[in-house]
Design a protein around this motif. Structure first.
Motif, PDB file in Angstrom:
ATOM      1  N   GLU A  11     -30.525  -6.159 -26.760  1.00 58.06           N
ATOM      2  CA  GLU A  11     -30.751  -6.515 -25.357  1.00 58.06           C
ATOM      3  C   GLU A  11     -32.015  -7.357 -25.253  1.00 58.06           C
ATOM      4  OE1 GLU A  11     -28.878  -5.869 -22.517  1.00 58.06           O
ATOM      5  OE2 GLU A  11     -27.357  -5.201 -23.953  1.00 58.06           O
ATOM      6  N   LYS A  12     -31.990  -8.333 -24.332  1.00 63.43           N
ATOM      7  CA  LYS A  12     -33.122  -9.243 -24.157  1.00 63.43           C
ATOM      8  C   LYS A  12     -33.758  -9.029 -22.782  1.00 63.43           C
ATOM      9  CE  LYS A  12     -31.197 -12.765 -27.202  1.00 63.43           C
ATOM     10  NZ  LYS A  12     -29.937 -12.149 -27.584  1.00 63.43           N
ATOM     11  N   TYR A  13     -35.101  -9.062 -22.780  1.00 63.04           N
ATOM     12  CA  TYR A  13     -35.871  -8.845 -21.564  1.00 63.04           C
ATOM     13  C   TYR A  13     -37.096  -9.736 -21.567  1.00 63.04           C
ATOM     14  CZ  TYR A  13     -33.201  -4.497 -21.333  1.00 63.04           C
ATOM     15  OH  TYR A  13     -32.187  -3.580 -21.296  1.00 63.04           O
ATOM     16  N   ILE A 118     -36.081  15.089 -33.316  1.00 61.81           N
ATOM     17  CA  ILE A 118     -34.871  14.257 -33.296  1.00 61.81           C
ATOM     18  C   ILE A 118     -34.160  14.416 -31.960  1.00 61.81           C
ATOM     19  CG2 ILE A 118     -32.609  13.878 -34.354  1.00 61.81           C
ATOM     20  CD1 ILE A 118     -33.909  14.801 -37.029  1.00 61.81           C
ATOM     21  N   SER A 119     -34.006  15.652 -31.492  1.00 63.00           N
ATOM     22  CA  SER A 119     -33.361  15.900 -30.191  1.00 63.00           C
ATOM     23  C   SER A 119     -34.140  15.254 -29.052  1.00 63.00           C
ATOM     24  CB  SER A 119     -33.245  17.406 -29.933  1.00 63.00           C
ATOM     25  OG  SER A 119     -32.399  17.995 -30.869  1.00 63.00           O
ATOM     26  N   ILE A 120     -35.460  15.406 -29.096  1.00 63.24           N
ATOM     27  CA  ILE A 120     -36.303  14.809 -28.049  1.00 63.24           C
ATOM     28  C   ILE A 120     -36.188  13.289 -28.090  1.00 63.24           C
ATOM     29  CG2 ILE A 120     -38.705  14.430 -27.353  1.00 63.24           C
ATOM     30  CD1 ILE A 120     -39.208  17.390 -28.181  1.00 63.24           C
ATOM     31  N   GLY A 121     -36.270  12.696 -29.283  1.00 63.29           N
ATOM     32  CA  GLY A 121     -36.153  11.243 -29.415  1.00 63.29           C
ATOM     33  C   GLY A 121     -34.819  10.720 -28.917  1.00 63.29           C
ATOM     34  N   GLU A 122     -33.733  11.398 -29.262  1.00 59.78           N
ATOM     35  CA  GLU A 122     -32.400  10.973 -28.804  1.00 59.78           C
ATOM     36  C   GLU A 122     -32.301  11.034 -27.283  1.00 59.78           C
ATOM     37  OE1 GLU A 122     -29.948  13.615 -31.113  1.00 59.78           O
ATOM     38  OE2 GLU A 122     -29.766  12.150 -32.759  1.00 59.78           O
ATOM     39  N   LYS A 123     -32.861  12.086 -26.688  1.00 58.41           N
ATOM     40  CA  LYS A 123     -32.830  12.193 -25.222  1.00 58.41           C
ATOM     41  C   LYS A 123     -33.664  11.088 -24.577  1.00 58.41           C
ATOM     42  CE  LYS A 123     -33.582  15.132 -21.229  1.00 58.41           C
ATOM     43  NZ  LYS A 123     -33.602  13.964 -20.413  1.00 58.41           N
ATOM     44  N   MET A 124     -34.818  10.800 -25.153  1.00 57.81           N
ATOM     45  CA  MET A 124     -35.670   9.754 -24.589  1.00 57.81           C
ATOM     46  C   MET A 124     -35.001   8.384 -24.686  1.00 57.81           C
ATOM     47  SD  MET A 124     -39.475  10.944 -25.710  1.00 57.81           S
ATOM     48  CE  MET A 124     -40.249   9.631 -24.783  1.00 57.81           C
ATOM     49  N   VAL A 125     -34.320   8.109 -25.781  1.00 63.22           N
ATOM     50  CA  VAL A 125     -33.603   6.837 -25.918  1.00 63.22           C
ATOM     51  C   VAL A 125     -32.481   6.774 -24.894  1.00 63.22           C
ATOM     52  CG1 VAL A 125     -32.099   5.488 -27.440  1.00 63.22           C
ATOM     53  CG2 VAL A 125     -34.249   6.423 -28.319  1.00 63.22           C
ATOM     54  N   LYS A 126     -31.764   7.866 -24.697  1.00 59.05           N
ATOM     55  CA  LYS A 126     -30.688   7.906 -23.687  1.00 59.05           C
ATOM     56  C   LYS A 126     -31.275   7.649 -22.298  1.00 59.05           C
ATOM     57  CE  LYS A 126     -26.642   9.004 -21.897  1.00 59.05           C
ATOM     58  NZ  LYS A 126     -26.436   8.075 -20.815  1.00 59.05           N
ATOM     59  N   ASP A 127     -32.415   8.254 -22.001  1.00 62.04           N
ATOM     60  CA  ASP A 127     -33.080   8.031 -20.702  1.00 62.04           C
ATOM     61  C   ASP A 127     -33.468   6.552 -20.543  1.00 62.04           C
ATOM     62  OD1 ASP A 127     -32.786  10.732 -20.143  1.00 62.04           O
ATOM     63  OD2 ASP A 127     -34.884  11.233 -20.562  1.00 62.04           O
ATOM     64  N   LEU A 128     -33.968   5.932 -21.609  1.00 60.11           N
ATOM     65  CA  LEU A 128     -34.303   4.504 -21.547  1.00 60.11           C
ATOM     66  C   LEU A 128     -33.065   3.655 -21.302  1.00 60.11           C
ATOM     67  CD1 LEU A 128     -36.956   3.797 -24.320  1.00 60.11           C
ATOM     68  CD2 LEU A 128     -37.236   3.635 -21.864  1.00 60.11           C
ATOM     69  N   GLU A 129     -31.975   3.997 -21.971  1.00 57.59           N
ATOM     70  CA  GLU A 129     -30.719   3.260 -21.749  1.00 57.59           C
ATOM     71  C   GLU A 129     -30.311   3.365 -20.290  1.00 57.59           C
ATOM     72  OE1 GLU A 129     -28.692   3.957 -26.167  1.00 57.59           O
ATOM     73  OE2 GLU A 129     -28.047   5.201 -24.476  1.00 57.59           O
ATOM     74  N   ASP A 130     -30.376   4.577 -19.728  1.00 56.00           N
ATOM     75  CA  ASP A 130     -30.013   4.768 -18.318  1.00 56.00           C
ATOM     76  C   ASP A 130     -30.902   3.943 -17.399  1.00 56.00           C
ATOM     77  OD1 ASP A 130     -28.057   6.536 -19.149  1.00 56.00           O
ATOM     78  OD2 ASP A 130     -29.206   8.335 -18.626  1.00 56.00           O
ATOM     79  N   GLN A 131     -32.182   3.849 -17.710  1.00 58.31           N
ATOM     80  CA  GLN A 131     -33.107   3.117 -16.858  1.00 58.31           C
ATOM     81  C   GLN A 131     -32.955   1.604 -16.999  1.00 58.31           C
ATOM     82  OE1 GLN A 131     -36.848   4.565 -16.078  1.00 58.31           O
ATOM     83  NE2 GLN A 131     -37.724   2.601 -15.518  1.00 58.31           N
ATOM     84  N   LEU A 132     -32.821   1.114 -18.239  1.00 60.22           N
ATOM     85  CA  LEU A 132     -32.851  -0.328 -18.479  1.00 60.22           C
ATOM     86  C   LEU A 132     -31.486  -1.004 -18.409  1.00 60.22           C
ATOM     87  CD1 LEU A 132     -35.399  -0.451 -21.442  1.00 60.22           C
ATOM     88  CD2 LEU A 132     -35.829  -0.972 -19.024  1.00 60.22           C
ATOM     89  N   LEU A 133     -30.414  -0.240 -18.560  1.00 59.26           N
ATOM     90  CA  LEU A 133     -29.086  -0.853 -18.616  1.00 59.26           C
ATOM     91  C   LEU A 133     -28.265  -0.641 -17.357  1.00 59.26           C
ATOM     92  CD1 LEU A 133     -28.073   0.076 -22.275  1.00 59.26           C
ATOM     93  CD2 LEU A 133     -28.899  -2.120 -21.422  1.00 59.26           C
ATOM     94  N   ASP A 134     -28.880  -0.291 -16.234  1.00 58.17           N
ATOM     95  CA  ASP A 134     -28.077  -0.068 -15.020  1.00 58.17           C
ATOM     96  C   ASP A 134     -27.623  -1.314 -14.361  1.00 58.17           C
ATOM     97  OD1 ASP A 134     -30.803  -0.463 -14.295  1.00 58.17           O
ATOM     98  OD2 ASP A 134     -30.887   1.412 -13.239  1.00 58.17           O
TER      99      ASP A 134
END
Length: 134
Positions: A11-13, A118-134
């Protein structure tokens, strides 16, 4: 280092807009940036060294220190640096090398990563996807 696959890869920003979005969430541009690449770091822990979630990026238009720079995100990853303990135990005012050798090399630049992180990192990446890819 442990990569976390993400929809953000590729993704580009505009860098300033991305920084504006990520800083309030606790991310900072890491100190190892250059004119064509860098990373956003989120410090997860500093108990036994440093544990970061790192979101790397490369400049695809312009340079990082200029306005309107566009970056492409890479694969997020967890990074654990375990630092040597006890290096400053014998420092004195007569130690002439202390001012030159104040930063130690990591004892293990790629320390093990517990399942908890690992669980925390995966959740944080998912949260970033939700925020940046809407």
């Amino acid at each position: 280092m442990l990569e976390i696959r993400s929809k953000l890869e590729g993704e580009k920003y505009e860098l300033n807009e991305l920084e504006y979005s990520l800083k309030p969430l606790g991310y900072d541009i890491g100190g190892g940036w250059d004119y064509d690449h860098g990373a956003f770091d989120y410090k997860l822990d500093d108990e036994n060294g440093y544990m970061f979630l790192r979101i790397p990026f490369n400049a695809v238009k312009g340079q990082l220190d200029k306005d309107n720079c566009v970056v492409e995100l890479g694969t997020p990853y967890l990074l654990h640096h375990v630092y040597q303990r006890g290096l400053d135990d014998n420092v004195s005012v007569w130690n002439k090398t202390a001012s030159f050798n104040q930063f130690s090399e990591p004892q293990d630049p790629d320390g093990s990563i517990d399942d908890k992180w690992i669980s925390i990192g995966e959740k944080m990446v998912k949260d970033l996807e939700d925020q940046l890819l809407d």
